[in-house]
Scaffold this active site. Sequence first.
Site, PDB file in Angstrom:
ATOM      1  N   SER A   1      42.348   2.797 -27.677  1.00  0.00           N
ATOM      2  CA  SER A   1      42.278   4.273 -27.275  1.00  0.00           C
ATOM      3  C   SER A   1      43.535   4.970 -28.235  1.00  0.00           C
ATOM      4  O   SER A   1      43.202   6.354 -28.026  1.00  0.00           O
ATOM      5  CB  SER A   1      43.066   3.887 -25.921  1.00  0.00           C
TER       6      SER A   1
ATOM      7  N   GLU B   1      37.370  -2.614 -16.075  1.00  0.00           N
ATOM      8  CA  GLU B   1      37.696  -1.308 -16.257  1.00  0.00           C
ATOM      9  C   GLU B   1      36.506  -0.345 -15.472  1.00  0.00           C
ATOM     10  O   GLU B   1      35.260  -1.066 -15.747  1.00  0.00           O
ATOM     11  CB  GLU B   1      37.562  -0.865 -17.635  1.00  0.00           C
TER      12      GLU B   1
ATOM     13  N   GLU C   1      36.421  -6.734 -26.102  1.00  0.00           N
ATOM     14  CA  GLU C   1      35.636  -6.217 -25.132  1.00  0.00           C
ATOM     15  C   GLU C   1      34.043  -7.424 -25.098  1.00  0.00           C
ATOM     16  O   GLU C   1      33.640  -7.581 -26.073  1.00  0.00           O
ATOM     17  CB  GLU C   1      35.407  -5.010 -25.409  1.00  0.00           C
TER      18      GLU C   1
ATOM     19  N   LYS D   1      42.966  -8.594 -27.763  1.00  0.00           N
ATOM     20  CA  LYS D   1      41.924  -8.398 -26.399  1.00  0.00           C
ATOM     21  C   LYS D   1      40.551  -7.856 -27.048  1.00  0.00           C
ATOM     22  O   LYS D   1      40.329  -7.157 -28.017  1.00  0.00           O
ATOM     23  CB  LYS D   1      42.473  -7.204 -25.679  1.00  0.00           C
TER      24      LYS D   1
END
Length: 275
Positions: free
Chosen positions: A45, A182, A115, A113
């Site tokens: 982000s 999310e 995705e 992490k």
Amino acid sequence: MKNTVMTYKQAKEKGEKLTMLTAYDYSTAKLIDEAGINSILVGDSLGNVILGYEDTLSVTMEDMIHHCAAVSRGAKNALVVCDMPFMSYQTNVYDAVVNAGRLMKEGRAQAVKLEGGREIIEQVRAIVNCGIPVCGHLGLTPQSINAFGGFKVQAKTEAAAKKLIEDAKLLEEAGAFAVVLECVPSKIAEIVTKELSIPTIGIGAGNVCDGQVLVYQDMLGMFSDFTPKFVKRFADIGEIMKEAFANYDKEVKAGTFPETKHEYTIDDDVLAKLY
């Protein structure tokens, strides 16, 4: 006390909630750490809130390593989790392991992490087998934003919900120590949370998850390009910052800053010798 992947496991077993916030620099990481937050996510982000991109796709390994290293120097107790950026792990298992290793060695991350679900299970398993803790990420996965057609709530159909639940189980089986959920319906997040023995960390997934994560600029009102529904502003630091910047600008231009108390002195006899 230092937070580790074992802290996550124990929190799940005891029914204790976990907290996670993003950070991208030493000073912010130090403040978050001192506040007692369990873990810091060095998120991709940073592409949005630090580098000004419209999405996270342009973030590089070098960006993540640079910012993760800074955060790691400021975090003494929080578990530092670093995002693997777009195309650093999707290509093949070898790339995934090498890049995860770089984030640990050069970025000083304590976990990475990724995705995705079943599509990247072999990468997750291989990284875990190298002794690198992995946090999964399901639901709205921003690196797949073009495939999703925008920032949309996920797992709203029967097929999509079943896939998410199955993917979460696959991630646990592959060795992930936690899974971020999310932008999924809270009822789906509740099912996943009950089905897994590892913690779920929610962001737009309701209060049923084992923990929560937010982008710190969002929860402090420092990023205004867009505000997701799931964000709560815990302080309006953005407005305070703008006011301070404006006051600084005003005082400098008016000649009222700096004042005498902000200046350094020199002995008069030394000064006299200069003329």
